[in-house]
Design a protein around this motif. Sequence first.
Motif, PDB file in Angstrom:
ATOM      1  N   GLN A   1      53.934 -31.910 -26.695  1.00  0.00           N
ATOM      2  CA  GLN A   1      52.842 -32.907 -25.922  1.00  0.00           C
ATOM      3  C   GLN A   1      52.147 -32.416 -24.673  1.00  0.00           C
ATOM      4  N   SER A   2      52.961 -31.512 -23.946  1.00  0.00           N
ATOM      5  CA  SER A   2      52.529 -30.921 -22.838  1.00  0.00           C
ATOM      6  C   SER A   2      51.583 -29.707 -23.277  1.00  0.00           C
ATOM      7  N   ARG A   3      52.069 -29.020 -24.190  1.00  0.00           N
ATOM      8  CA  ARG A   3      51.316 -27.660 -24.642  1.00  0.00           C
ATOM      9  C   ARG A   3      49.980 -28.253 -25.399  1.00  0.00           C
ATOM     10  N   PHE A   4      49.969 -29.184 -25.878  1.00  0.00           N
ATOM     11  CA  PHE A   4      49.111 -30.085 -26.625  1.00  0.00           C
ATOM     12  C   PHE A   4      47.876 -30.306 -25.729  1.00  0.00           C
ATOM     13  N   GLY A   5      48.549 -31.380 -24.853  1.00  0.00           N
ATOM     14  CA  GLY A   5      47.591 -31.688 -23.230  1.00  0.00           C
ATOM     15  C   GLY A   5      46.897 -30.383 -22.620  1.00  0.00           C
ATOM     16  N   GLN A   6      47.508 -29.490 -22.365  1.00  0.00           N
ATOM     17  CA  GLN A   6      46.914 -28.393 -21.526  1.00  0.00           C
ATOM     18  C   GLN A   6      45.903 -27.668 -22.407  1.00  0.00           C
ATOM     19  N   SER A   7      46.295 -27.396 -23.797  1.00  0.00           N
ATOM     20  CA  SER A   7      45.484 -26.832 -24.625  1.00  0.00           C
ATOM     21  C   SER A   7      44.113 -27.795 -24.667  1.00  0.00           C
ATOM     22  N   SER A   8      44.317 -28.804 -25.106  1.00  0.00           N
ATOM     23  CA  SER A   8      43.057 -29.758 -25.238  1.00  0.00           C
ATOM     24  C   SER A   8      42.203 -29.499 -24.133  1.00  0.00           C
ATOM     25  N   ALA A   9      42.696 -29.630 -22.671  1.00  0.00           N
ATOM     26  CA  ALA A   9      41.767 -29.639 -21.561  1.00  0.00           C
ATOM     27  C   ALA A   9      41.135 -28.397 -21.373  1.00  0.00           C
ATOM     28  N   ARG A  10      41.673 -27.238 -21.677  1.00  0.00           N
ATOM     29  CA  ARG A  10      41.096 -25.910 -21.539  1.00  0.00           C
ATOM     30  C   ARG A  10      39.835 -25.846 -22.419  1.00  0.00           C
ATOM     31  N   GLN A  11      40.475 -26.087 -23.832  1.00  0.00           N
ATOM     32  CA  GLN A  11      39.272 -26.063 -24.793  1.00  0.00           C
ATOM     33  C   GLN A  11      37.891 -27.085 -24.693  1.00  0.00           C
TER      34      GLN A  11
ATOM     35  N   LEU B   1      44.165 -38.252 -28.164  1.00  0.00           N
ATOM     36  CA  LEU B   1      43.793 -38.489 -26.752  1.00  0.00           C
ATOM     37  C   LEU B   1      43.345 -39.590 -26.444  1.00  0.00           C
ATOM     38  N   GLN B   2      44.152 -40.129 -25.536  1.00  0.00           N
ATOM     39  CA  GLN B   2      44.110 -41.493 -25.250  1.00  0.00           C
ATOM     40  C   GLN B   2      42.815 -41.742 -24.050  1.00  0.00           C
ATOM     41  N   PHE B   3      42.558 -40.816 -23.393  1.00  0.00           N
ATOM     42  CA  PHE B   3      41.551 -40.731 -22.384  1.00  0.00           C
ATOM     43  C   PHE B   3      40.857 -39.431 -22.224  1.00  0.00           C
TER      44      PHE B   3
ATOM     45  N   THR C   1      50.830 -39.209 -19.440  1.00  0.00           N
ATOM     46  CA  THR C   1      50.515 -38.040 -18.705  1.00  0.00           C
ATOM     47  C   THR C   1      49.062 -37.451 -18.745  1.00  0.00           C
ATOM     48  N   SER C   2      48.617 -37.010 -17.574  1.00  0.00           N
ATOM     49  CA  SER C   2      47.004 -36.371 -17.695  1.00  0.00           C
ATOM     50  C   SER C   2      47.154 -34.974 -17.594  1.00  0.00           C
ATOM     51  N   TYR C   3      46.379 -34.514 -18.062  1.00  0.00           N
ATOM     52  CA  TYR C   3      46.192 -32.749 -17.843  1.00  0.00           C
ATOM     53  C   TYR C   3      44.492 -32.516 -17.620  1.00  0.00           C
ATOM     54  N   THR C   4      44.421 -31.733 -16.560  1.00  0.00           N
ATOM     55  CA  THR C   4      43.091 -31.130 -16.006  1.00  0.00           C
ATOM     56  C   THR C   4      42.948 -29.685 -16.265  1.00  0.00           C
ATOM     57  N   ALA C   5      41.561 -29.475 -16.429  1.00  0.00           N
ATOM     58  CA  ALA C   5      41.290 -28.168 -16.490  1.00  0.00           C
ATOM     59  C   ALA C   5      39.870 -27.872 -15.776  1.00  0.00           C
TER      60      ALA C   5
ATOM     61  N   ASP D   1      31.189 -17.727 -14.144  1.00  0.00           N
ATOM     62  CA  ASP D   1      32.344 -17.492 -13.325  1.00  0.00           C
ATOM     63  C   ASP D   1      32.097 -18.518 -11.903  1.00  0.00           C
ATOM     64  N   SER D   2      31.141 -19.613 -12.216  1.00  0.00           N
ATOM     65  CA  SER D   2      31.108 -20.352 -11.016  1.00  0.00           C
ATOM     66  C   SER D   2      31.764 -21.759 -11.549  1.00  0.00           C
ATOM     67  N   LEU D   3      32.461 -22.397 -10.508  1.00  0.00           N
ATOM     68  CA  LEU D   3      33.077 -23.818 -10.952  1.00  0.00           C
ATOM     69  C   LEU D   3      31.921 -24.762 -11.060  1.00  0.00           C
ATOM     70  N   VAL D   4      31.692 -25.398 -12.024  1.00  0.00           N
ATOM     71  CA  VAL D   4      30.716 -26.661 -12.245  1.00  0.00           C
ATOM     72  C   VAL D   4      31.261 -27.903 -12.386  1.00  0.00           C
ATOM     73  N   GLY D   5      32.379 -27.854 -12.498  1.00  0.00           N
ATOM     74  CA  GLY D   5      33.034 -29.348 -12.860  1.00  0.00           C
ATOM     75  C   GLY D   5      34.509 -29.231 -13.367  1.00  0.00           C
ATOM     76  N   ARG D   6      34.962 -30.428 -13.726  1.00  0.00           N
ATOM     77  CA  ARG D   6      36.492 -30.272 -14.269  1.00  0.00           C
ATOM     78  C   ARG D   6      36.473 -31.375 -15.457  1.00  0.00           C
ATOM     79  N   VAL D   7      37.508 -31.315 -16.073  1.00  0.00           N
ATOM     80  CA  VAL D   7      37.748 -32.309 -17.327  1.00  0.00           C
ATOM     81  C   VAL D   7      39.239 -32.767 -17.289  1.00  0.00           C
ATOM     82  N   ARG D   8      39.433 -34.211 -17.531  1.00  0.00           N
ATOM     83  CA  ARG D   8      40.651 -34.626 -17.344  1.00  0.00           C
ATOM     84  C   ARG D   8      40.808 -35.199 -18.561  1.00  0.00           C
ATOM     85  N   VAL D   9      42.092 -35.083 -19.293  1.00  0.00           N
ATOM     86  CA  VAL D   9      42.425 -35.721 -20.643  1.00  0.00           C
ATOM     87  C   VAL D   9      43.999 -36.434 -20.454  1.00  0.00           C
TER      88      VAL D   9
END
Length: 342
Positions: A43-53, A83-85, A107-111, A117-125
Amino acid sequence: MTDGTRLRKRRLTALLVVLPLLAGGLVFLSITQFQAKVIELEQSRFGQSSARQLAAQVASYVVEDNLLSLNVIVAQLTRDEPLQFVAIYDESNRLIAQSGKEERTNTSYTAEVTFQDSLVGRVRVTVSHAETDMRWLGWVLLVLAAGYSLLVWRFTTSIASWINRETVSEPITAHMIDTPPHTEDGPTEECILVVRIRPARHLEQHFDKFFKAANLYGGITEQTTPEELVIHFDSPDAMYMAACSGLLIQKIAELVNGKIAFGGTLDLLNEEPEKTRKAASYLASIAEGNLIAAHGYSLLSDRVELQSFHHALVDSEGLLRISGLSNAELLNTQADSLATSG
């Protein structure tokens, strides 16, 4: 069945049932814990991978501030994926798109969302918590445990007899394979053989030899006092087996070093086993080197040598002395082997 035999049967049943059930419980808990850890890791691997993708997928939309496309994407993800949220934030950490309902227990995962190369935001799943359903395994183990317990209860006597037969030591096996001819047909008899060995230190010193002599003929031995053994026999030819065992112990006592006073009595058990045991114990204490048959000697037929027995302290009517077997050669061989064994 005597109280002592019942007690031994209960103890053996408890040993054969409790230990496997404890082991099965530990195995079940181990499997459950291992399965939970595996699911948590996946579940942790899936969450991190989903957030990065997702971060890579929405980067251009975040830069363009394309809120319509972002909301379509997050709505599709929470509908088609586990994904719940899903939430998307801009570089100022302002929420610009979200879908689903978040629960604190999950558990939430962020990316980070980057563009050139510039930070323009973030996602949380947030990934839906996976439940480990092990009830089916629990029911299977419960059914197996019930079946195993039933089999142990049903065959405890046979198991005990097999264990007793297998406890004869290997070095003397060559001499112990054969026993005098006896019957295996007919109703089961129950009898006891009470043996007195004096001084008591000799019983402690040679207990293993006496135990093997009893075990060879299917006897179950218990030591009731420092100088007394009570040996139980339960078979179609129990009196004869008890007589053979008593004579064998008598011969061993004669062969080992030291002056050993032997006394033995065998008797059939009736509705008052404790009274029979006490009477046999008293007769063994005054037997003065003899093996006495109190009752049931008619079952011995012509296979043993019987003589009259008299003693001033008891009414000797109905008491006979067993002086030997009709064919004593095998018994002598067994006694020689046991007397010289470790």
